[in-house]
Scaffold this active site. Structure first.
Site, mmCIF file in Angstrom:
data_model
loop_
_atom_site.group_PDB
_atom_site.id
_atom_site.type_symbol
_atom_site.label_atom_id
_atom_site.label_comp_id
_atom_site.label_asym_id
_atom_site.label_seq_id
_atom_site.Cartn_x
_atom_site.Cartn_y
_atom_site.Cartn_z
ATOM 1 N N ASP A 19 -15.957 -8.082 -25.169
ATOM 2 C CA ASP A 19 -15.785 -9.549 -24.901
ATOM 3 C C ASP A 19 -16.985 -10.191 -24.262
ATOM 4 O OD1 ASP A 19 -14.649 -8.659 -22.680
ATOM 5 O OD2 ASP A 19 -13.425 -10.291 -22.448
ATOM 6 N N ASP B 33 -19.710 -6.483 -19.768
ATOM 7 C CA ASP B 33 -19.834 -6.013 -21.212
ATOM 8 C C ASP B 33 -21.227 -5.785 -21.749
ATOM 9 O OD1 ASP B 33 -16.741 -6.627 -22.267
ATOM 10 O OD2 ASP B 33 -17.289 -8.154 -20.739
ATOM 11 N N ASN C 297 -13.340 -12.994 -22.330
ATOM 12 C CA ASN C 297 -13.959 -13.743 -21.203
ATOM 13 C C ASN C 297 -14.375 -15.259 -21.822
ATOM 14 O OD1 ASN C 297 -14.154 -11.867 -19.320
ATOM 15 N ND2 ASN C 297 -15.847 -10.670 -20.340
ATOM 16 N N THR D 298 -13.267 -2.753 -23.700
ATOM 17 C CA THR D 298 -13.622 -3.371 -22.219
ATOM 18 C C THR D 298 -13.241 -4.822 -22.448
ATOM 19 O OG1 THR D 298 -15.970 -3.946 -23.159
ATOM 20 C CG2 THR D 298 -15.766 -1.890 -21.979
ATOM 21 N N PHE E 145 -7.604 -8.837 -15.416
ATOM 22 C CA PHE E 145 -7.748 -10.106 -16.610
ATOM 23 C C PHE E 145 -7.585 -9.458 -18.004
ATOM 24 C CE2 PHE E 145 -10.694 -11.980 -19.699
ATOM 25 C CZ PHE E 145 -10.224 -13.604 -19.500
ATOM 26 N N ASN E 146 -7.999 -8.393 -18.249
ATOM 27 C CA ASN E 146 -7.992 -7.612 -19.468
ATOM 28 C C ASN E 146 -6.459 -7.571 -20.150
ATOM 29 O OD1 ASN E 146 -10.682 -8.004 -19.844
ATOM 30 N ND2 ASN E 146 -11.017 -5.927 -19.541
ATOM 31 N N HIS F 268 -17.818 -3.666 -13.950
ATOM 32 C CA HIS F 268 -16.796 -3.170 -14.470
ATOM 33 C C HIS F 268 -16.898 -2.181 -15.746
ATOM 34 C CE1 HIS F 268 -14.613 -6.030 -12.242
ATOM 35 N NE2 HIS F 268 -15.104 -6.956 -12.625
ATOM 36 N N ASP F 269 -17.345 -2.944 -16.955
ATOM 37 C CA ASP F 269 -17.157 -2.213 -18.174
ATOM 38 C C ASP F 269 -18.129 -1.134 -18.537
ATOM 39 O OD1 ASP F 269 -15.368 -4.108 -18.642
ATOM 40 O OD2 ASP F 269 -16.721 -5.633 -19.669
HETATM 41 C C1 PIR Z 1 -14.386 -9.836 -15.002
HETATM 42 C C2 PIR Z 1 -13.693 -10.225 -16.261
HETATM 43 C C3 PIR Z 1 -12.831 -11.108 -16.383
HETATM 44 C C4 PIR Z 1 -12.308 -11.883 -15.232
HETATM 45 C C5 PIR Z 1 -13.015 -11.727 -13.885
HETATM 46 N N1 PIR Z 1 -12.420 -12.490 -12.807
HETATM 47 C C6 PIR Z 1 -13.822 -10.760 -13.793
HETATM 48 C C7 PIR Z 1 -13.725 -9.305 -17.358
HETATM 49 C C8 PIR Z 1 -14.831 -8.229 -17.181
HETATM 50 O O1 PIR Z 1 -15.582 -8.467 -18.398
HETATM 51 C C9 PIR Z 1 -14.023 -7.009 -17.276
HETATM 52 O O2 PIR Z 1 -13.892 -6.503 -18.518
HETATM 53 C C10 PIR Z 1 -12.623 -7.277 -16.901
HETATM 54 N N2 PIR Z 1 -12.591 -8.459 -17.728
HETATM 55 C C11 PIR Z 1 -12.503 -7.393 -15.426
HETATM 56 O O3 PIR Z 1 -11.311 -7.802 -14.955
HETATM 57 CA CA CA Z 2 -14.981 -7.175 -20.517
#
Ligand code: PIR
Ligand code: CA
Length: 319
Positions: free
Chosen positions: A9, A14, A38, A123, A164-165, A238-239
């Site tokens: 997303d 990502d 996102n 992701t 979040f995911n 993160h991703d």
């Molecule tokens: C990152 C994300 C969503 C919200 C926040 N606060 C930060 C997205 C990132 O793309 C990652 O996949 C995941 N969601 C981390 O929570």
């Molecule tokens: Ca993501």
């Protein structure tokens, strides 16, 4: 070469995951599928195509599901901006979207390859993956494993308990974690170690060129939101950690666990409840075979940084 499908997303981190998958010779990126997360589905899909255009990536890109299974749609505009990828210039797509539904592309791609050869890297919210499981249950034993950016065993980023995911589509996440396949959970505990530090900025700046400039713009915007929203000094990538793990399994340590997603808690809906296998209490009522999930624990940051820099360098040289 590890064959992967990247369900995402985009999203700043990502975008780096896409570049790492396309820029490392140990990964063969078979397809990119998009899911609302996102930002809305049209926005994240357009961002995926823009990232491909910037880096000269040519793989099927297909739009998946535009909302969670049960929850109302929620986006992370405060983190990723109005476009979902605010900051860098986003060029127009260089090719057309695949005409199939993203969920169909996941199914078709897994079934078109030998059993046990395709890794699903997810992701974003797990809506597409959960629906692909239902559309074609045979994919569950056919994929090699699923590497998920999602969850945490300490604390959340969307609620105190939920990442979040998972929070966006808890039902989909629960279906994926309960599936009879191997899942690697790359949660916040791991990804908050994968920071785009000053050293990483400098190494990417030294590469020069368009892809390098794009990545620096991505980190600058993401860094600013992480500073103001979370008080972080540097933004987590993160991703990209999920793709890094496919390239090099030594990039982080893991522990076996049985993971369930809390669906009913008043304050904990969307929390990943991690029952680590080394404690034989089996608090989920799990049997030993249920400890199928590898939960990521500790990142080897230098190793991770080398992978990211290497991929950006290769993409820049071929652009
Ligand atoms: C990152 C994300 C969503 C919200 C926040 N606060 C930060 C997205 C990132 O793309 C990652 O996949 C995941 N969601 C981390 O929570
Ligand atoms: Ca993501």
């Amino acid at each position: 070469m590890e064959k992967i499908i990247l369900d995402c997303d985009p999203g700043h981190d990502d975008a780096i995951a896409i570049l790492l998958a396309a820029g490392d010779p140990r990964v063969e990126l078979l397809a990119i599928t998009t899911v609302a997360g996102n930002q809305t589905l049209p926005k994240v899909t357009r961002n995926a195509l823009s990232v491909c255009a910037i880096a000269g990536i040519r793989v099927p890109v297909a739009a998946g599901v535009d909302r969670p299974l049960v929850e109302p749609q929620r986006v992370a505009e405060d983190i990723h901006g109005d476009s979902g990828l605010d900051g860098p210039a986003l060029p127009p797509p260089a090719f057309e979207l695949d005409g199939r539904h993203g969920v169909q592309v996941i199914v078709d791609t897994v079934m078109a390859h030998e059993p046990g050869t395709v890794t699903l890297v997810a992701t974003g919210p797990l809506t597409n993956v959960a629906l692909a499981m239902r559309l074609r249950p045979a994919i569950v034993e056919r994929v090699k494993r699923v590497v998920v950016m999602g969850g945490a065993h300490t604390r959340g980023n969307t609620t105190p308990a939920a990442e979040f995911n998972i929070a966006v589509d808890p039902e989909a996440a629960e279906a994926v974690f309960r599936g009879a396949w191997e899942v690697t959970m790359v949660g916040l505990d791991l990804t908050h170690q994968a920071l785009a530090t000053d050293e990483l900025h400098e190494r990417v700046r030294a590469i020069g060129g368009e892809v390098s400039g794009f990545v620096l713009d991505v980190w600058e915007f993401f860094g600013e939101t992480y500073r103001t929203v979370f008080g972080f000094r540097h933004p987590p990538i993160h991703d990209a950690c999920c793709v890094a793990a496919v390239i090099d399994s030594a990039v982080f340590t893991t522990a076996k666990a049985d993971v369930r997603v809390e669906l009913r808690g008043e304050w904990t809906r969307g929390m990943t409840v991690v029952d680590f296998a080394d404690v034989p209490a089996m608090r989920h009522g799990s049997s030993p075979g249920d400890f199928r999930t590898e939960v990521a624990l500790e990142l080897d940051w230098p190793r991770f940084a080398d992978l990211v820099v290497g991929a950006i360098g290769r993409l820049s040289a071929s652009a």
